[in-house]
Enzyme design. Structure first.
Site, PDB file in Angstrom:
ATOM      1  CG  HIS A  72      25.944  18.952  10.312  1.00 57.13           C
ATOM      2  ND1 HIS A  72      27.073  18.532   9.670  1.00 57.13           N
ATOM      3  CD2 HIS A  72      24.992  19.064   9.358  1.00 57.13           C
ATOM      4  CE1 HIS A  72      26.824  18.398   8.371  1.00 57.13           C
ATOM      5  NE2 HIS A  72      25.570  18.734   8.157  1.00 57.13           N
ATOM      6  CE1 TYR A 200      37.756  20.128  10.796  1.00 54.26           C
ATOM      7  CE2 TYR A 200      35.703  19.157  11.556  1.00 54.26           C
ATOM      8  CZ  TYR A 200      36.430  20.259  11.134  1.00 54.26           C
ATOM      9  OH  TYR A 200      35.817  21.484  11.051  1.00 54.26           O
ATOM     10  N   PRO A 292      42.025  27.275   9.288  1.00 54.04           N
ATOM     11  CG  PRO A 292      41.834  26.550   7.079  1.00 54.04           C
ATOM     12  CD  PRO A 292      42.751  27.261   8.006  1.00 54.04           C
ATOM     13  CE  LYS A 296      35.528  27.474  17.341  1.00 54.59           C
ATOM     14  NZ  LYS A 296      34.218  26.976  16.981  1.00 54.59           N
ATOM     15  CE1 TYR A 383      34.731  21.905  14.174  1.00 58.40           C
ATOM     16  CE2 TYR A 383      32.322  21.791  14.313  1.00 58.40           C
ATOM     17  CZ  TYR A 383      33.498  21.816  13.564  1.00 58.40           C
ATOM     18  OH  TYR A 383      33.416  21.766  12.184  1.00 58.40           O
TER      19      TYR A 383
HETATM   20  P1  FAD Z   1      36.947  39.369   4.640  1.00 60.27           P
HETATM   21  O1  FAD Z   1      35.993  38.296   4.282  1.00 60.27           O
HETATM   22  O2  FAD Z   1      38.368  39.209   4.214  1.00 60.27           O
HETATM   23  O3  FAD Z   1      36.379  40.718   4.031  1.00 60.27           O
HETATM   24  C1  FAD Z   1      37.144  41.891   3.968  1.00 60.27           C
HETATM   25  C2  FAD Z   1      36.622  42.765   2.840  1.00 60.27           C
HETATM   26  O4  FAD Z   1      37.361  43.979   2.827  1.00 60.27           O
HETATM   27  C3  FAD Z   1      36.812  42.119   1.471  1.00 60.27           C
HETATM   28  O5  FAD Z   1      35.601  42.131   0.762  1.00 60.27           O
HETATM   29  C4  FAD Z   1      37.898  42.972   0.799  1.00 60.27           C
HETATM   30  O6  FAD Z   1      37.718  43.068  -0.592  1.00 60.27           O
HETATM   31  C5  FAD Z   1      37.694  44.307   1.492  1.00 60.27           C
HETATM   32  N1  FAD Z   1      38.900  45.129   1.519  1.00 60.27           N
HETATM   33  C6  FAD Z   1      40.182  44.725   1.733  1.00 60.27           C
HETATM   34  N2  FAD Z   1      41.023  45.770   1.683  1.00 60.27           N
HETATM   35  C7  FAD Z   1      40.277  46.872   1.430  1.00 60.27           C
HETATM   36  C8  FAD Z   1      40.566  48.245   1.260  1.00 60.27           C
HETATM   37  N3  FAD Z   1      41.836  48.689   1.343  1.00 60.27           N
HETATM   38  N4  FAD Z   1      39.556  49.102   1.003  1.00 60.27           N
HETATM   39  C9  FAD Z   1      38.275  48.657   0.929  1.00 60.27           C
HETATM   40  N5  FAD Z   1      37.928  47.335   1.090  1.00 60.27           N
HETATM   41  C10 FAD Z   1      38.912  46.475   1.329  1.00 60.27           C
HETATM   42  N6  FAD Z   1      37.153  30.377   7.736  1.00 60.27           N
HETATM   43  C11 FAD Z   1      36.551  29.266   8.134  1.00 60.27           C
HETATM   44  O7  FAD Z   1      35.934  29.279   9.211  1.00 60.27           O
HETATM   45  N7  FAD Z   1      36.600  28.136   7.345  1.00 60.27           N
HETATM   46  C12 FAD Z   1      37.263  28.117   6.134  1.00 60.27           C
HETATM   47  O8  FAD Z   1      37.286  27.120   5.430  1.00 60.27           O
HETATM   48  C13 FAD Z   1      37.916  29.274   5.704  1.00 60.27           C
HETATM   49  N8  FAD Z   1      38.596  29.299   4.522  1.00 60.27           N
HETATM   50  C14 FAD Z   1      39.233  30.478   4.146  1.00 60.27           C
HETATM   51  C15 FAD Z   1      39.949  30.543   2.955  1.00 60.27           C
HETATM   52  C16 FAD Z   1      40.631  31.711   2.578  1.00 60.27           C
HETATM   53  C17 FAD Z   1      41.403  31.769   1.276  1.00 60.27           C
HETATM   54  C18 FAD Z   1      40.573  32.852   3.421  1.00 60.27           C
HETATM   55  C19 FAD Z   1      41.292  34.133   3.030  1.00 60.27           C
HETATM   56  C20 FAD Z   1      39.825  32.778   4.602  1.00 60.27           C
HETATM   57  C21 FAD Z   1      39.166  31.601   4.977  1.00 60.27           C
HETATM   58  N9  FAD Z   1      38.427  31.517   6.174  1.00 60.27           N
HETATM   59  C22 FAD Z   1      37.821  30.393   6.556  1.00 60.27           C
HETATM   60  C23 FAD Z   1      38.283  32.633   7.057  1.00 60.27           C
HETATM   61  C24 FAD Z   1      36.974  33.381   6.817  1.00 60.27           C
HETATM   62  O9  FAD Z   1      36.633  33.335   5.452  1.00 60.27           O
HETATM   63  C25 FAD Z   1      37.207  34.769   7.307  1.00 60.27           C
HETATM   64  O10 FAD Z   1      37.462  34.684   8.705  1.00 60.27           O
HETATM   65  C26 FAD Z   1      36.058  35.733   7.050  1.00 60.27           C
HETATM   66  O11 FAD Z   1      35.929  35.972   5.657  1.00 60.27           O
HETATM   67  C27 FAD Z   1      36.314  37.043   7.785  1.00 60.27           C
HETATM   68  O12 FAD Z   1      35.406  38.016   7.356  1.00 60.27           O
HETATM   69  P2  FAD Z   1      35.818  39.518   7.292  1.00 60.27           P
HETATM   70  O13 FAD Z   1      34.584  40.233   6.809  1.00 60.27           O
HETATM   71  O14 FAD Z   1      36.425  39.924   8.579  1.00 60.27           O
HETATM   72  O15 FAD Z   1      36.986  39.624   6.207  1.00 60.27           O
HETATM   73  C1  PHB Z   2      34.158  24.173   4.824  1.00 59.69           C
HETATM   74  O1  PHB Z   2      33.055  23.615   4.685  1.00 59.69           O
HETATM   75  O2  PHB Z   2      34.656  24.871   3.912  1.00 59.69           O
HETATM   76  C2  PHB Z   2      34.914  23.991   6.084  1.00 59.69           C
HETATM   77  C3  PHB Z   2      34.346  23.267   7.118  1.00 59.69           C
HETATM   78  C4  PHB Z   2      35.044  23.090   8.307  1.00 59.69           C
HETATM   79  C5  PHB Z   2      36.295  23.647   8.444  1.00 59.69           C
HETATM   80  C6  PHB Z   2      36.868  24.367   7.400  1.00 59.69           C
HETATM   81  C7  PHB Z   2      36.174  24.535   6.221  1.00 59.69           C
HETATM   82  O3  PHB Z   2      36.984  23.443   9.595  1.00 59.69           O
END
Ligand code: FAD
Ligand code: PHB
Length: 388
Positions: A72, A200, A292, A296, A383
């Site tokens: 995009h 947005y 979100p 980021k 962004y």
């Molecule tokens: P995570 O994806 O949380 O991965 C951590 C992993 O560690 C998981 O698989 C978990 O099962 C595992 N784990 C946890 N505890 C333990 C343990 N004790 N032992 C072993 N394994 C363990 N970001 C955006 O940019 N846009 C969005 O729309 C957005 N929506 C989101 C919605 C939700 C509900 C959440 C929770 C987050 C969202 N985020 C979003 C943020 C984004 O998804 C996260 O920043 C990203 O997943 C971070 O990746 P990570 O690997 O650091 O953590």
């Molecule tokens: C999404 O596509 O899930 C999405 C996109 C932009 C955002 C948050 C979530 O800022």
């Protein structure tokens, strides 16, 4: 088991770190609490900065991303049901990629499998030991048997609720937090996206966002009270509320259909400092959370992995000070993203105590953004992602 880096968590940050370390000749083991299917069922982020795309290229996990992702060149913002566009490409020469976190995670699992990487799923009761010394180890239980992994370093990639940050003694870590007084109701539906680019929207009734996954899969969000029972939001109630908050022409052409996923998530900003305790390094959501709104979260996880991977490669190459730079380098970029996500959240959402004055200030902020190339460039820089 013995490995160089024991990685806690098999989400995007753990998988990406493991794959990049492997390509640099550094051995790692991933311990993940859940099954692979569970990890892949979580619908989360959708927007990748180009720096994240480049990280996935470096990890040799970007083939499908380039085939199926959607680059995009701009985004739409809206106030008072009227939209304006910010052209990233014209203002900064940069673009973003729309590609779901689920797909990124799948591609990284495929890459790790192809390289014969070790990922232990359903590792229960993970515990970290000896973080202060020079021979840490990790224990966990799998199928009723306790196992032990000896390692040089531990990477805490286990998200906000993980065990890694919780293993750092109180007093050795500072936490900064802001909880926002609302949540996002997210819906996935098999309908064509209402717009080619994300929208947005600021509206006196609350924030709304139109995103997408592909030509026939839409991802929409509206601001709701975080404690709303999900049952209150029938599909009809959701579509009606979404349409009210969007630019008029988008509301008119919106295709609606049955939701295939619906959930309410809270919004918070959170940072833990420093991101290191002895031989433990925190990465991604284990160390920080952004609302979100700025898209980021996943992108910050990727930039943390960049800094930690570089530091570990330099360390094993003989640079004994390299690991000291990880936390300050990562935090400098994290606080920029914390600021931008806070600003977007504050400018676009309706706060419970917000009166007419605050609404007008938000609308003026957006009117300035609509009319000022300087303000748009600043927005586009943030962004699309600040440099690593
Ligand atoms: P995570 O994806 O949380 O991965 C951590 C992993 O560690 C998981 O698989 C978990 O099962 C595992 N784990 C946890 N505890 C333990 C343990 N004790 N032992 C072993 N394994 C363990 N970001 C955006 O940019 N846009 C969005 O729309 C957005 N929506 C989101 C919605 C939700 C509900 C959440 C929770 C987050 C969202 N985020 C979003 C943020 C984004 O998804 C996260 O920043 C990203 O997943 C971070 O990746 P990570 O690997 O650091 O953590
Ligand atoms: C999404 O596509 O899930 C999405 C996109 C932009 C955002 C948050 C979530 O800022």
């Amino acid at each position: 088991m013995r490995t160089q880096v024991c990685i806690i968590g098999g989400g995007p940050s753990g998988l990406l770190l493991s794959q990049l370390l492997h390509l640099a000749g550094i051995d790692s083991v991933i311990l993940e609490r859940h099954t692979r299917d569970h990890v892949l069922s979580r619908i989360r982020a959708g927007v990748l900065e180009w720096g994240t795309v480049e990280m996935l290229e470096k990890a040799q996990a970007a083939r499908r991303l380039h085939e199926e992702g959607f680059p995009h060149d701009g985004v739409l913002l809206s106030a008072q049901n009227r939209a304006f566009r910010i052209d990233f490409k014209a203002l900064t020469g940069k673009r973003i990629m729309v590609y779901g976190q689920t797909e990124v995670t799948q591609d990284l699992y495929d890459a790790r499998d192809a390289a014969g990487g070790t990922i232990v799923h359903e590792a229960q009761g993970v515990a970290l030991h000896g973080l202060d010394g020079d021979a840490p180890h990790v224990t966990y239980v799998k199928d009723g048997t306790e196992h032990r992994v000896d390692c040089d370093f531990i990477a805490g990639c286990d998200g906000y609720h993980g065990v890694s940050r919780a293993s750092i003694p109180e007093g050795k870590i500072r936490q900064f937090e802001r909880i926002y007084p609302f949540g996002w109701l997210g819906v996935l539906s098999r309908t064509p996206p209402v717009s080619d680019e994300l929208i947005y929207a600021n509206h006196p009734r609350g924030f709304a966002l139109c995103s997408m996954r592909n030509e026939n899969l839409s991802r929409y969000y509206i601001q709701v009270p975080v404690d709303d029972p999900i049952g209150k939001w029938t599909d009809t109630a959701f579509w009606d509320e979404l349409r009210r908050r969007l630019p008029n022409e988008a509301a008119e052409r919106m295709a609606t259909g049955a939701s295939i996923e619906k959930a309410i998530v809270p919004l918070r900003s959170f940072v833990a400092e420093p991101m290191r305790h002895g031989r433990l390094f925190l990465v991604g959501d284990a160390a920080h959370i952004v609302p979100p709104t700025g898209a980021k979260g996943l992108n910050l996880a990727a930039s943390d992995v960049h800094y930690l991977h570089e530091a570990l490669v330099a360390h094993y190459g003989g640079d004994r000070l390299a690991l000291d730079h990880y936390s300050p380098r990562a935090l400098a970029r994290i606080w920029q993203a914390i600021r931008f996500s806070w600003w977007m959240t504050t400018t676009l959402h309706r706060f419970p105590d917000q009166g007419e004055f605050a609404q007008r200030i938000q609308e003026s902020e957006l009117a300035h953004l609509a009319n000022s190339a300087t303000a748009q460039t600043e927005f586009a820089e943030n962004y699309t992602g600040l440099p690593y």
